[in-house]
Design a protein around this motif. Structure first.
Motif, PDB file in Angstrom:
ATOM      1  N   THR A   1       0.830  -1.204   0.000  1.00 38.29           N
ATOM      2  CA  THR A   1       0.000   0.000   0.000  1.00 38.29           C
ATOM      3  C   THR A   1       0.865   1.256   0.000  1.00 38.29           C
ATOM      4  O   THR A   1       0.606   2.197  -0.754  1.00 38.29           O
ATOM      5  CB  THR A   1      -0.928  -0.011   1.236  1.00 38.29           C
ATOM      6  OG1 THR A   1      -1.633  -1.251   1.246  1.00 38.29           O
ATOM      7  CG2 THR A   1      -1.930   1.110   1.197  1.00 38.29           C
ATOM      8  N   TRP A   2       1.917   1.248   0.810  1.00 38.98           N
ATOM      9  CA  TRP A   2       2.765   2.444   0.871  1.00 38.98           C
ATOM     10  C   TRP A   2       3.636   2.600  -0.370  1.00 38.98           C
ATOM     11  O   TRP A   2       4.005   3.720  -0.730  1.00 38.98           O
ATOM     12  CB  TRP A   2       3.574   2.461   2.167  1.00 38.98           C
ATOM     13  CG  TRP A   2       2.738   3.097   3.226  1.00 38.98           C
ATOM     14  CD1 TRP A   2       1.886   2.476   4.084  1.00 38.98           C
ATOM     15  CD2 TRP A   2       2.581   4.498   3.466  1.00 38.98           C
ATOM     16  NE1 TRP A   2       1.226   3.404   4.852  1.00 38.98           N
ATOM     17  CE2 TRP A   2       1.630   4.644   4.497  1.00 38.98           C
ATOM     18  CE3 TRP A   2       3.143   5.638   2.920  1.00 38.98           C
ATOM     19  CZ2 TRP A   2       1.240   5.897   4.987  1.00 38.98           C
ATOM     20  CZ3 TRP A   2       2.757   6.881   3.407  1.00 38.98           C
ATOM     21  CH2 TRP A   2       1.824   7.001   4.422  1.00 38.98           C
ATOM     22  N   SER A   3       3.969   1.504  -1.032  1.00 37.69           N
ATOM     23  CA  SER A   3       4.648   1.629  -2.324  1.00 37.69           C
ATOM     24  C   SER A   3       3.711   2.303  -3.310  1.00 37.69           C
ATOM     25  O   SER A   3       4.126   3.152  -4.104  1.00 37.69           O
ATOM     26  CB  SER A   3       5.030   0.255  -2.884  1.00 37.69           C
ATOM     27  OG  SER A   3       5.908  -0.369  -2.023  1.00 37.69           O
ATOM     28  N   LEU A   4       2.440   1.924  -3.245  1.00 39.83           N
ATOM     29  CA  LEU A   4       1.444   2.543  -4.129  1.00 39.83           C
ATOM     30  C   LEU A   4       1.278   4.021  -3.787  1.00 39.83           C
ATOM     31  O   LEU A   4       1.226   4.870  -4.685  1.00 39.83           O
ATOM     32  CB  LEU A   4       0.097   1.805  -3.999  1.00 39.83           C
ATOM     33  CG  LEU A   4      -1.038   2.365  -4.840  1.00 39.83           C
ATOM     34  CD1 LEU A   4      -0.752   2.223  -6.330  1.00 39.83           C
ATOM     35  CD2 LEU A   4      -2.358   1.676  -4.521  1.00 39.83           C
TER      36      LEU A   4
ATOM     37  N   TRP B   1       4.135   5.829  -5.176  1.00 43.46           N
ATOM     38  CA  TRP B   1       3.971   5.903  -6.639  1.00 43.46           C
ATOM     39  C   TRP B   1       2.979   7.019  -6.989  1.00 43.46           C
ATOM     40  O   TRP B   1       3.212   7.812  -7.908  1.00 43.46           O
ATOM     41  CB  TRP B   1       3.474   4.542  -7.163  1.00 43.46           C
ATOM     42  CG  TRP B   1       3.612   4.371  -8.632  1.00 43.46           C
ATOM     43  CD1 TRP B   1       4.651   3.797  -9.289  1.00 43.46           C
ATOM     44  CD2 TRP B   1       2.670   4.746  -9.646  1.00 43.46           C
ATOM     45  NE1 TRP B   1       4.426   3.804 -10.640  1.00 43.46           N
ATOM     46  CE2 TRP B   1       3.221   4.382 -10.886  1.00 43.46           C
ATOM     47  CE3 TRP B   1       1.428   5.377  -9.629  1.00 43.46           C
ATOM     48  CZ2 TRP B   1       2.575   4.608 -12.095  1.00 43.46           C
ATOM     49  CZ3 TRP B   1       0.779   5.611 -10.831  1.00 43.46           C
ATOM     50  CH2 TRP B   1       1.347   5.222 -12.053  1.00 43.46           C
ATOM     51  N   ILE B   2       1.894   7.090  -6.232  1.00 45.77           N
ATOM     52  CA  ILE B   2       0.872   8.109  -6.507  1.00 45.77           C
ATOM     53  C   ILE B   2       1.438   9.513  -6.268  1.00 45.77           C
ATOM     54  O   ILE B   2       1.226  10.426  -7.069  1.00 45.77           O
ATOM     55  CB  ILE B   2      -0.388   7.862  -5.627  1.00 45.77           C
ATOM     56  CG1 ILE B   2      -1.117   6.592  -6.082  1.00 45.77           C
ATOM     57  CG2 ILE B   2      -1.342   9.055  -5.694  1.00 45.77           C
ATOM     58  CD1 ILE B   2      -2.262   6.164  -5.167  1.00 45.77           C
ATOM     59  N   ILE B   3       2.188   9.683  -5.168  1.00 46.66           N
ATOM     60  CA  ILE B   3       2.742  11.008  -4.852  1.00 46.66           C
ATOM     61  C   ILE B   3       3.659  11.485  -5.986  1.00 46.66           C
ATOM     62  O   ILE B   3       3.588  12.635  -6.422  1.00 46.66           O
ATOM     63  CB  ILE B   3       3.524  10.974  -3.507  1.00 46.66           C
ATOM     64  CG1 ILE B   3       2.579  10.652  -2.344  1.00 46.66           C
ATOM     65  CG2 ILE B   3       4.283  12.276  -3.251  1.00 46.66           C
ATOM     66  CD1 ILE B   3       1.526  11.699  -2.031  1.00 46.66           C
ATOM     67  N   TYR B   4       4.500  10.581  -6.483  1.00 45.99           N
ATOM     68  CA  TYR B   4       5.385  10.988  -7.580  1.00 45.99           C
ATOM     69  C   TYR B   4       4.605  11.203  -8.885  1.00 45.99           C
ATOM     70  O   TYR B   4       5.010  12.004  -9.717  1.00 45.99           O
ATOM     71  CB  TYR B   4       6.532   9.979  -7.759  1.00 45.99           C
ATOM     72  CG  TYR B   4       7.597  10.161  -6.712  1.00 45.99           C
ATOM     73  CD1 TYR B   4       8.383  11.311  -6.670  1.00 45.99           C
ATOM     74  CD2 TYR B   4       7.799   9.216  -5.724  1.00 45.99           C
ATOM     75  CE1 TYR B   4       9.340  11.494  -5.684  1.00 45.99           C
ATOM     76  CE2 TYR B   4       8.760   9.393  -4.736  1.00 45.99           C
ATOM     77  CZ  TYR B   4       9.520  10.529  -4.724  1.00 45.99           C
ATOM     78  OH  TYR B   4      10.469  10.729  -3.751  1.00 45.99           O
TER      79      TYR B   4
ATOM     80  N   ALA C   1      -7.624  14.672 -12.145  1.00 43.15           N
ATOM     81  CA  ALA C   1      -6.734  13.517 -11.916  1.00 43.15           C
ATOM     82  C   ALA C   1      -5.904  13.733 -10.651  1.00 43.15           C
ATOM     83  O   ALA C   1      -5.762  12.820  -9.821  1.00 43.15           O
ATOM     84  CB  ALA C   1      -5.829  13.311 -13.127  1.00 43.15           C
ATOM     85  N   VAL C   2      -5.372  14.945 -10.495  1.00 40.88           N
ATOM     86  CA  VAL C   2      -4.532  15.237  -9.322  1.00 40.88           C
ATOM     87  C   VAL C   2      -5.359  15.128  -8.033  1.00 40.88           C
ATOM     88  O   VAL C   2      -4.920  14.526  -7.048  1.00 40.88           O
ATOM     89  CB  VAL C   2      -3.881  16.639  -9.457  1.00 40.88           C
ATOM     90  CG1 VAL C   2      -3.249  17.072  -8.134  1.00 40.88           C
ATOM     91  CG2 VAL C   2      -2.831  16.627 -10.552  1.00 40.88           C
ATOM     92  N   ILE C   3      -6.586  15.677  -8.076  1.00 36.90           N
ATOM     93  CA  ILE C   3      -7.463  15.607  -6.884  1.00 36.90           C
ATOM     94  C   ILE C   3      -7.714  14.135  -6.522  1.00 36.90           C
ATOM     95  O   ILE C   3      -7.577  13.720  -5.370  1.00 36.90           O
ATOM     96  CB  ILE C   3      -8.803  16.336  -7.158  1.00 36.90           C
ATOM     97  CG1 ILE C   3      -8.556  17.849  -7.281  1.00 36.90           C
ATOM     98  CG2 ILE C   3      -9.817  16.064  -6.034  1.00 36.90           C
ATOM     99  CD1 ILE C   3      -9.733  18.625  -7.832  1.00 36.90           C
TER     100      ILE C   3
ATOM    101  N   LEU D   1      -6.861   9.349  -3.248  1.00 33.89           N
ATOM    102  CA  LEU D   1      -6.522   7.920  -3.262  1.00 33.89           C
ATOM    103  C   LEU D   1      -5.322   7.639  -2.343  1.00 33.89           C
ATOM    104  O   LEU D   1      -5.336   6.674  -1.565  1.00 33.89           O
ATOM    105  CB  LEU D   1      -6.194   7.502  -4.702  1.00 33.89           C
ATOM    106  CG  LEU D   1      -6.481   6.072  -5.101  1.00 33.89           C
ATOM    107  CD1 LEU D   1      -7.928   5.718  -4.888  1.00 33.89           C
ATOM    108  CD2 LEU D   1      -6.104   5.853  -6.569  1.00 33.89           C
ATOM    109  N   ALA D   2      -4.303   8.515  -2.425  1.00 34.97           N
ATOM    110  CA  ALA D   2      -3.116   8.328  -1.568  1.00 34.97           C
ATOM    111  C   ALA D   2      -3.510   8.462  -0.096  1.00 34.97           C
ATOM    112  O   ALA D   2      -3.064   7.671   0.747  1.00 34.97           O
ATOM    113  CB  ALA D   2      -2.050   9.359  -1.931  1.00 34.97           C
ATOM    114  N   ALA D   3      -4.369   9.448   0.198  1.00 36.73           N
ATOM    115  CA  ALA D   3      -4.782   9.662   1.593  1.00 36.73           C
ATOM    116  C   ALA D   3      -5.584   8.470   2.111  1.00 36.73           C
ATOM    117  O   ALA D   3      -5.362   8.001   3.239  1.00 36.73           O
ATOM    118  CB  ALA D   3      -5.607  10.937   1.696  1.00 36.73           C
ATOM    119  N   THR D   4      -6.488   7.950   1.299  1.00 35.91           N
ATOM    120  CA  THR D   4      -7.316   6.828   1.765  1.00 35.91           C
ATOM    121  C   THR D   4      -6.487   5.546   1.893  1.00 35.91           C
ATOM    122  O   THR D   4      -6.703   4.760   2.816  1.00 35.91           O
ATOM    123  CB  THR D   4      -8.514   6.583   0.827  1.00 35.91           C
ATOM    124  OG1 THR D   4      -8.032   6.490  -0.494  1.00 35.91           O
ATOM    125  CG2 THR D   4      -9.536   7.681   0.913  1.00 35.91           C
TER     126      THR D   4
END
Lengths: 275, 475
Positions: free
Chosen positions: A220-223, A226-229, B17-19, B24-27
């Motif tokens: 999950t944290w790898s994902l 990945w999302i942050i970048y 997409a950014v939102i 998604l990252a937060a959840t």
């Protein structure tokens, strides 16, 4: 297990730590004394350190009779090796020794963290006895190393205006446009390799655990990383942000990298708890 | 209609997409911090009643399967789909334009090049070709890495397939577990297949650590249930990291544990023999209200400092069995029984013996795993194209004085491409440099992640002109 090789690795590891520390000091002196020769010396020390670090990892691999990538110590020392390699490439490729002054403390802290871990060699559990281990972990090392360098570049990007205005640093710190591009290149390398890490990990997990994605904290944290970048990449092409928002996300991204590596193992144990 | 267009534009936008990515990252991070799948009481005990209620209300106890998580993922898919659909014709047009030498507009320019071949080589362009502009001027033209324009598009397609493959797999997959000791046969869920464990071995190293778990299995199809005329049978050996496919399903060596034989006698007469895995129970044959549960097995039994049972090693040195006896649903007794020891309950005597490892085999059928894999591979390919195949083109035109004027444009790379250009001009003996992008460049569509920033573009002209003047020396 080859005890002699493990002893050699132990000695080399200590030498590498000393060399990285010396490189860091000379990078600082380069900025303080404004003498370019000191930067060259620091880069040489870093390069020699990296070569010996490679030898140390090879020795450990021979000593343990397997790839040295399976516990906190081995991954931490490999992580520092990755940052050293990527930062060296970027320092030499872009003639940017100031990067070394910022990257060497990160490198030193991570190898210091490695030094605090147990160096005992354990036999591999059945799930780790797979050819995918090499692909999965080595790509993670390059990815994390690249993200470490991009973190340093983003910090330089964000602090650039405060640091420049003095002739010496103006000459040695690229303009924002170039810093942005170098940071982008570093993140591009990191994200590509992180994607390799996640995909090879998923293929391996499917074979070992019967499920290619289990929402395990490490996965999950790898994902999340990945999302942050990915957000970084999207923000970077957005009008009006002038790279600042993207740089902030690059910093957040590296915090996620560190949490994925250290935080998850400490606070969120899961099926990756050996890593 | 106008409103619909606005909504459509927003749904396909990068901002949306950014939102979505940030949510998604937060959840995902919230889902990783809160232990999943626990009861309300568990959360209340761990945190507080109020927090437990909030967790349940927000479905954070099953965050990755909650309706809002699925909704966010669905919106992300919609965003990716719309984005790719809208960009496809733009990219096709752009590729055509980029490949057409007559439509070259240039971004960076320099005059006074003596040998354009040196310039092209220094810019890593191979084989510049003669071309004619719309105005009829002759020029040399070269381009590279046109495929890089498709990087972001391919990456988006890959993510879309990955999410689709994963979601469809979750909805349609069949998953079963079968456990037992060698010689036992069990039905695989409600299917027509039966799994027989032919053999199970635990490979031990000299230091007692486990090197591998290996099971030999046979799967037989029951003709009565399948409607076939005869039983089909397939066998395989499976171990950790080495699953096998039989009858379209995949078999994984998942885990192991201890099992033991339970022998029950009544008044000295053999009554019952059964193999129990740890955690299993058996009702006494002629007195079903009396139940024997094998809680745990300790191969090398010792007591810890608190007097609790534990095992000192994985070796069978001092086998012991933790059992519970139930009578009419109530606990009658719980204790540890050593090998050879007898447990007497009225006229019944219970003994445990023949400890052995059982195997737990996971059986799975996911028809969309290939789709998810294709998505993952496409995502990697897309990122590689976007990051490492940087599209660029250059041309050289002969001036009246016999020297060459070179122009080059890289849609990605910004300051570094500019430096490469200046270096190539220097190597080729350029006499002067100009950057005339604003005059000559046609507006281009944004193509995604790897584009250079607007801010970089804005500064190109001034900086190139300045740096060219600084670095390019007259021959």
């Amino acid at each position: 297990m080859n005890e002699q090789m493990l002893h050699i690795e132990n000695t080399l590891f200590t030498v590498v730590m000393i060399l990285y520390f010396a490189a860091m000091i000379f990078y600082f002196l380069f900025i303080a004394a404004r003498k370019e020769g000191l930067a060259r010396l620091a880069t040489c020390l870093q390069a020699v350190g990296w070569v010996l670090h490679t030898c140390a990892l090879v020795s450990r691999g021979i000593g343990a009779g397997r790839l040295p990538m399976t516990n906190q110590y081995e991954f931490a020392t490999s992580f520092a090796w990755g940052i050293c390699l990527v930062s060296l490439v970027f320092i030499l490729r872009f003639s940017f020794p100031v990067l070394g002054a910022f990257a060497s403390p990160v490198m030193f802290v991570i190898i210091g963290y490695a030094a605090m871990q147990s160096r005992e060699v354990h036999e591999l559990m059945p799930a780790l006895r797979s050819n995918w281990l090499g692909f999965h972990v080595s790509t993670a090392i390059i990815a994390y190393g690249s993200f470490g360098v991009s973190f340093v570049l983003s910090v330089i990007f964000l602090l650039r205006d405060r640091m420049t205005g003095r002739g010496f640093l103006d000459r040695h710190i690229p303009d924002r446009g170039k810093l942005d591009i170098i940071s982008y290149r570093s993140i591009a390398l990191g994200l590509l390799f992180l994607t390799f890490t996640i995909v090879t990990g998923a293929i391996w997990a499917e074979r070992a655990w019967g499920s290619y994605w289990s929402w395990d904290p490490k996965e999950t944290w790898s994902l999340v990383t990945w999302i942050i970048y990915s957000v970084y990449l999207h923000l970077r092409i957005r009008k009006g942000t002038e790279g600042r928002a993207a740089a902030v996300f690059a910093v957040i991204g590296f915090i996620c990298v560190l949490f994925t590596y250290i935080g998850v193992n400490t606070f969120l144990p899961g099926i990756h708890s050996y890593a | 209609m106008q409103m619909m267009k606005k909504i459509g534009r927003f749904l396909s936008s990068m901002q949306f997409a950014v939102i979505l990515l940030v949510i998604l990252a937060a959840t995902c991070s919230a889902g990783s911090f809160i232990p999943q799948g626990q009861s309300y009481e568990w959360y209340a005990a761990q945190y507080s009643e109020r927090t437990a209620a909030l967790i349940r209300w927000l479905y954070l106890d099953d965050a990755f399967h909650s309706w809002w998580f699925v909704l966010i993922s669905a919106f992300l898919c919609l965003n990716l789909l719309l984005c790719n659909l809208l960009r496809f014709p733009q990219l096709v047009r752009r590729c055509r334009r980029e490949a057409d030498p007559a439509q070259f507009f240039g971004g960076l320019a320099a005059d006074g090049i003596a040998d354009p071949g040196v310039f092209f080589a220094a810019m890593h362009f191979s084989g510049p070709k003669p071309a004619v502009t719309r105005e009829g001027r002759e020029r040399l033209f070269a381009r590279r890495n046109l495929a890089g324009l498709w990087g972001a598009w391919t990456c988006h397609l890959g993510i879309l397939l990955l999410i689709a493959g994963f979601s469809l797999g979750q909805l349609t997959k069949k998953e079963y577990t079968v456990y037992g000791v060698p010689g036992q046969t069990r039905q695989i869920g409600d299917t027509a297949f039966f799994l027989t464990i032919d053999d199970f071995t635990v490979g031990l190293r000299e230091d007692d650590t486990v090197s591998q778990y290996t099971a030999e299995i046979t799967v037989t199809e029951d003709p009565e249930r399948s409607g076939r005329s005869e039983a089909r049978r397939e066998s395989a050996e499976i171990s950790v990291n080495h699953p096998a496919s039989l009858f379209g399903m995949k078999y994984y060596q998942n885990s192991t544990g201890w099992a033991a034989k339970v022998h029950i006698t009544q008044n000295g007469q053999d009554l019952q023999d059964v193999v129990l895995c740890a955690g299993e129970y058996v009702p006494v044959e002629n007195k079903p209200e009396l139940v024997i549960l094998l809680n745990a097995f300790y191969p090398d039994y010792v007591k810890d400092e608190g007097g609790m049972p534990k095992t000192a090693s994985g070796q069978l040195r001092n086998p012991a069995y933790l059992y519970t006896v139930y009578y009419q649903g109530s606990v009658l007794g719980m204790n540890v029984l050593l090998q050879e020891e007898e447990l007497t309950i009225d006229d019944y005597v219970v003994t445990f013996s023949e400890p052995q490892n059982y195997t737990l085999i996971q059986i799975k059928k996911d028809s969309f795993i290939s789709l998810a894999l294709a998505g993952g591979l496409l995502t990697m390919l897309g990122l590689f194209l976007a990051f490492y195949l940087l599209p660029a083109k250059a041309c050289a035109e002969k001036a009246e004085d016999g020297s060459w004027r070179v122009t080059a444009e890289g849609s990605k790379g910004g300051a570094i491409f500019r430096e490469q250009f200046l270096e190539a001009v220097r190597k080729a003996g350029g006499t002067a440099g100009v950057a005339d992008r604003a005059e000559e460049t046609e507006p281009t569509e944004k193509t995604g992640e790897a584009e250079e920033t607007e801010s970089t573009k804005k500064t190109v002209e001034a900086e190139v002109a300045e740096s060219t003047k600084k670095t390019v020396r007259p021959k």
